[in-house]
Enzyme design. Structure first.
Site, short mmCIF file in Angstrom:
data_model
loop_
_atom_site.label_atom_id
_atom_site.label_comp_id
_atom_site.label_asym_id
_atom_site.label_seq_id
_atom_site.Cartn_x
_atom_site.Cartn_y
_atom_site.Cartn_z
N GLY A 56 -7.06 -5.85 1.56
CA GLY A 56 -7.15 -6.86 2.63
C GLY A 56 -8.34 -7.00 2.88
CG LEU A 86 -4.06 4.24 -2.36
CD1 LEU A 86 -4.42 5.29 -1.28
CD2 LEU A 86 -2.71 4.67 -2.89
N GLY A 87 -4.24 -0.46 -1.80
CA GLY A 87 -3.98 -1.42 -1.36
C GLY A 87 -5.35 -2.17 -0.76
CG MET A 101 -10.89 -4.92 8.10
SD MET A 101 -12.63 -5.08 8.49
CE MET A 101 -13.18 -3.47 8.44
CG ASP A 115 -5.15 -4.54 14.76
OD1 ASP A 115 -4.13 -5.11 15.15
OD2 ASP A 115 -5.41 -4.29 13.67
CE LYS A 161 -10.37 -0.05 5.72
NZ LYS A 161 -9.86 -0.16 7.41
#
Length: 789
Positions: free
Chosen positions: A21, A18-19, A23, A134, A41
Site C-alpha cells: 500500500g 503479504l500486502g 505506506m 486511524d 514492513k
C-alpha cells in the site's frame, strides 16, 4: 520493486508477500537467529526520498517501540539495508476485523471481548502520549490471543505539535494511494468531527473512532454512511446513528449508552479516557442486563429477571441495590424488617469495575445519602462518592492511594489511609489534612467527641486513637498473648461513642473473632467467633462472616452482649484473605451493603515478558503465593477450600496438570518456597500455636515435616531462600520498629541474624542470583518503594 522470496534483510529472510500500500509493503519472513516467523514492513528505496512517508514510517517505529501490550502488535526490530528501511513485527495469524465484518455482526460476547481489548490497547497508547488517528476495522487483527491493534503510521506523538494534513477515503489502509498533501488525515467513516474540520486530534479523537468500530461490530453496519464523501461528512457532523437495539435487539442498553457517548459530536461530551471505556465494557460483559427482582429471603443469590424501576421507587421502598463488581456484586439490603422477617429487594445499578473490596468496601455516610468507596483510576486508588440522588459517582481530588475510607459522624468529612498517613478530607472537596502516621491502616471509626480509633497495618500492634484534628496517636488495646492474637483491626464505635467492636486476629482459628473494647479502660472481652470484621446495625444486630456465610447476630449495645443464634443473610459473601476483611457497611437500621457472590477464583496463566497471555494453566481455584520450581516443572502455592478451616500448601505438576496436597491441618500454612535444588520446600505455619518456618521433602525425598525455626512473640513471614541454600530471608515485626528483615542460617546453630531494622517497614526481601544483593520494599519515602543494597 517487490522483494523476492529468499531476499535477506539483515538476519531476516523473506518468505512471501503479504500486502502492499501507500505506506509500503508487508512480507512474511523468517528470523534466522531465533527461528521464528515475523512480519516485515518495508519502505522501498524509491519511496524513502518522500519526506512525508519517511516521517510517517519513522513515527510508526517510535510509536510501537514504546508500547508493550498484549493487544498491540509487537515491534521486534528496526533496520536499514541497501536504502530500504524496514520494521520487524510480530507475525499475526488470523483475519482483520474488516474481513470478519464482511460476514456480518459479531456475537454480543465477542463484541464486548474485542471492544474491551481494543480499548485497553488504546489506553496503553494514550498513556504513552500516542494518538492512533486511524483506528478502523482494517487496522485491527483478530487472532487466537484476541484483538491486536496495528498500523500506527498516522499516529501522533505528544512531541509532535505540528498537525500533519494528508488524505484519504473509506477503503482499507493497504489499498490507499500515497497521501496527498493538504487533505484530511485518516479514514472518513471513523473520523471525529474535529478531524474533518482539520483541528488538532487528541485521545478523544480515537475514542470517537472506537465508538464507530464497536457500533459496527455489534450491528454489522457502519455508524455513518453516505453515497459521496460530502454526504458522509455531513452525516458525521450533524446526524446520529440509528439506535443499535433497532438493528440488533440483543444489544445491552449499557453498551448503547457507552457507544452513544463515544460518538458525541463535541469531544468534551465524550468519554475522556479509554481506560474508563475498558472498565465499563468489562462491567457490561460480566454483569449482563440491568434487572430488579423481589426476593423471598434476605440476600440470597439474585436471579436476573426482566423488569425495571426508577430511582424514586428505589429510595421510597428502601430496596436493595446490587452494585456489580466484576463477577461479584455489592448488595444493599433493607434491614429495618430484616433479618427477623427475612425480606429484601434487589436492583442492579452500574458500578465501576475497578472498585476493590481489598482497599475498603463502599461505606455509607451516617445520614444515608452517600456511599464512599475506593476505585483504581489512572493507576492509583482514589476516593469516590456515590450520591443516591445523582446518576454517577464522582472522584474526590487529592486522594491518591486512598484505602479503607470511613465517615465523620456528621457525614461532612472522610477519613482514609494513604502514603503511610491517616488523613481527613471534606466530602465536598478540598485539600486533605494529615492527622498522623499510620502505615497502610486496616480500618478506622470516628465518634462525635472528635476521637478517631484506627488500626495500623503493623502486626503485633493494637488499636490506636488520635484526635480528628491530628496529633500523636496513643495505644488503646493490647494483644492477648495467651490467645495468640497478632493483630487488632477494623474497629467500629457503638452508639455511646466510647465502646467499640473490633476483629482480633489470632494464630488459633477458635480465638479469632469479634472483641469489645472501651476508650476508658484497657481491658477487652471476647464476644463471638468470626472470620471477618463486624458491622453494627441499630436494628440490633452485628453482621459478620463465618466461612462463606454472612450472618446477623442479635446484639444488645447497652448490655454489650449477644443472644440467640445467628441468622444467615447470604450463603456466599466475600472476604479478602490477606486481611480477613469482608466488605460490609451498615446505615443505621435501614441498609446493609455487602460484597456478594462468594470469593473470586484465580486462573493461573503463562505470560511472556511483555505481559501477553500465552496459555491457561489448570483449572480456576482460590490460590495465593505461587512459586515456580527451579526446573520449571512444578508450582507450589497456597490453596483455599470453601468448607475447610485454614489453608494448605499444594504442588501442581505443569505437564500432567495434577495437584498434590503437601499439608493437611486446620492452621494457616503460607508462603511456600522451593529449596535451590528443588528437593524440599519451606513454608510458614502457626499449627503449633506460634509462628514458625517448616521444611518438607517433596518428589520422593521424604515427606517428613521438620520445624526449622519458631518465633513465640512476634509474627514472621519467610520471603526468599538464597540460591546457595545457606539462608532463608524472613520479615519480623519489630518491638519498637515496624517490620524488619532477618536472615536465618540453615546450618550451624541456626541462630537468626538481624539484617535491617529502621523506623520504617521493610518487607519482601529477595536475594539476587549471585548472592551479593538484597532487594526489598520499604515505606521510607512515605509510600512503598523498592530498594536494593
Amino acid at each position: 520493486m517487490p522483494l523476492i522470496p529468499g531476499t535477506k534483510l539483515g538476519p531476516y529472510e523473506i518468505s512471501s508477500a503479504l500486502g502492499a500500500g501507500g505506506m509500503g509493503e508487508v512480507y512474511r519472513a523468517q528470523d534466522t537467529r531465533l527461528d521464528r516467523t515475523v512480519a516485515i514492513k518495508v519502505l522501498p528505496s524509491h519511496l524513502s526520498d518522500n519526506a512525508e512517508l519517511k516521517q510517517r514510517f519513522d513515527r510508526e517505529a517510535r510509536a510501537i517501540s514504546s508500547l508493550a501490550h498484549p493487544h498491540i502488535c509487537t515491534l521486534y526490530d528496526v533496520g536499514q539495508q541497501d536504502g530500504i528501511d524496514y520494521l520487524v513485527m510480530e507475525f499475526l495469524e488470523g483475519e482483520s476485523l474488516a474481513q470478519r465484518l464482511e460476514k456480518g455482526a459479531l456475537p454480543p460476547d465477542q463484541t464486548l471481548r474485542y471492544a474491551t481489548q481494543i480499548a485497553a490497547a488504546l489506553d496503553k497508547a494514550h498513556r504513552a502520549g500516542i494518538v492512533h488517528r486511524d483506528l478502523k476495522p482494517g487496522n485491527i487483527m483478530l487472532t487466537k490471543a484476541g484483538a491486536k491493534l496495528l498500523d500506527f503510521g498516522l499516529a501522533k506523538l505528544k512531541s509532535n505539535t505540528t498537525p500533519v494534513l494528508s488524505a484519504d477515503s473509506d477503503v482499507p489502509t493497504q489499498m490507499l494511494p500515497i497521501t496527498r498533501a493538504g487533505t484530511i488525515l485518516g479514514t472518513f467513516q471513523y473520523m471525529a468531527p474535529e478531524q474533518l474540520e482539520g483541528r488538532e486530534a487528541d485521545q478523544r479523537t480515537d475514542i470517537f473512532a472506537l465508538g464507530a468500530v464497536i457500533y459496527e461490530m455489534a450491528t454489522g453496519r457502519r455508524a455513518f454512511t453516505g453515497k459521496t464523501q460530502a454526504s458522509l461528512i455531513t452525516a458525521i457532523m450533524s446526524s446520529e446513528p440509528e439506535p443499535m437495539a433497532k438493528l440488533q435487539p440483543l444489544t445491552p442498553p449499557a453498551l448503547e449508552r457507552l457507544v452513544k457517548k463515544c460518538l458525541a459530536k463535541d469531544a468534551d461530551d465524550r468519554w475522556q479516557s479509554a481506560h474508563d471505556i475498558a472498565d465499563e465494557l468489562q462491567w457490561i460483559g460480566e454483569s449482563g442486563t440491568q434487572t430488579v427482582t423481589n426476593a423471598a429471603t434476605v440476600m440470597q443469590p439474585v436471579t436476573a429477571v426482566a423488569a425495571t424501576t426508577n430511582k424514586r421507587q428505589w429510595l421510597a421502598w428502601g430496596v436493595a441495590a446490587v452494585l456489580l463488581l466484576s463477577t461479584l456484586a455489592f448488595a444493599l439490603a433493607y434491614l429495618r424488617r430484616a433479618p427477623a422477617e427475612s425480606r429484601a429487594n434487589y436492583t442492579y445499578l452500574p458500578w465501576p469495575t475497578s472498585v476493590s473490596g481489598e482497599n475498603g468496601s463502599p461505606a455509607f455516610s451516617p445520614d444515608g445519602r452517600r456511599i464512599a468507596f475506593t476505585a483504581v483510576t489512572e493507576g492509583s486508588n482514589h476516593l469516590w462518592l456515590y450520591s443516591l440522588d445523582a446518576p454517577e459517582p464522582v472522584r474526590v481530588p487529592g486522594t491518591e492511594g486512598a484505602r479503607f475510607p470511613f465517615w465523620s459522624p456528621d457525614s461532612r468529612h472522610l477519613g482514609f489511609f494513604s502514603s503511610g498517613k491517616l488523613k481527613r478530607i471534606e466530602a465536598a472537596g478540598g485539600t486533605p489534612e494529615i492527622l498522623c502516621d499510620a502505615t497502610n491502616g486496616y480500618g478506622g471509626t470516628w465518634n462525635s467527641a472528635g476521637v478517631i480509633l484506627f488500626a495500623p497495618a503493623q502486626l503485633s500492634v493494637g488499636l490506636q486513637q488520635v484526635s480528628d484534628r491530628g496529633g500523636v496517636p496513643t495505644p488503646v488495646t493490647s494483644l492477648d498473648g495467651a490467645r495468640l492474637e497478632y493483630q487488632h483491626t477494623f474497629p467500629r464505635f457503638l452508639p455511646d461513642g466510647r465502646h467499640f467492636a473490633f476483629l482480633a486476629r489470632s494464630a488459633q482459628p477458635e480465638n479469632m473473632g469479634i472483641k469489645l473494647g472501651s476508650l476508658d479502660q484497657p481491658q477487652t472481652s471476647f464476644l463471638l467467633r468470626s472470620d471477618t470484621n463486624a458491622e453494627y446495625s441499630t436494628a440490633g444486630y452485628l453482621i459478620f462472616m463465618r466461612g462463606e456465610k454472612i450472618l446477623a447476630q442479635r446484639f444488645d449495645a447497652e448490655a454489650r452482649s449477644v443472644r440467640g443464634d445467628p441468622v444467615t443473610l447470604a450463603e456466599q459473601g466475600s472476604r479478602i484473605l490477606a486481611s480477613e476483611y469482608s466488605p460490609l457497611s451498615v446505615c443505621e437500621d435501614k441498609w446493609l451493603i455487602y460484597q456478594s457472590g462468594g470469593n473470586p477464583n484465580t486462573q493461573l496463566v503463562w505470560v511472556d515478558r511483555s505481559g501477553r497471555q500465552l496459555s491457561l494453566v489448570g483449572a480456576q481455584g482460590r490460590y495465593r503465593w505461587l512459586n515456580l520450581s527451579p526446573n520449571g516443572t512444578q508450582v507450589i502455592l497456597e490453596r483455599f477450600e470453601p468448607q475447610k478451616v485454614g489453608n494448605d500448601i499444594w504442588s501442581f505438576d505443569l505437564a500432567r496438570e495434577t495437584y498434590d496436597r503437601l499439608t493437611s491441618d486446620s492452621s494457616h500454612n503460607f508462603y511456600p518456597l522451593w529449596s535451590p535444588d528443588g528437593k524440599q520446600i519451606s513454608f510458614g505455619s502457626n499449627r503449633e500455636g506460634f509462628w514458625a518456618i517448616w521444611q518438607k521433602g517433596v518428589n520422593g525425598n521424604g515427606d517428613k515435616e521438620e520445624l526449622v525455626f519458631k518465633e513465640e512473640a512476634r509474627t514472621i513471614l519467610q520471603t526468599d531462600w538464597s540460591n546457595d541454600g545457606k539462608y532463608i530471608v524472613y520479615r519480623k515485626d519489630g518491638e519498637k520498629t515496624a517490620t524488619d528483615l532477618w536472615l536465618l542460617p540453615l546450618s550451624g546453630d541456626r541462630q537468626p541474624k538481624l539484617y535491617l531494622a529502621t523506623q520504617f517497614a521493610e518487607n519482601w526481601g529477595k536475594v539476587s542470583p549471585d548472592g551479593r544483593w538484597l532487594v526489598y520494599q520499604s515505606n521510607e519515602s512515605g509510600r512503598n518503594e523498592i530498594y536494593v543494597q
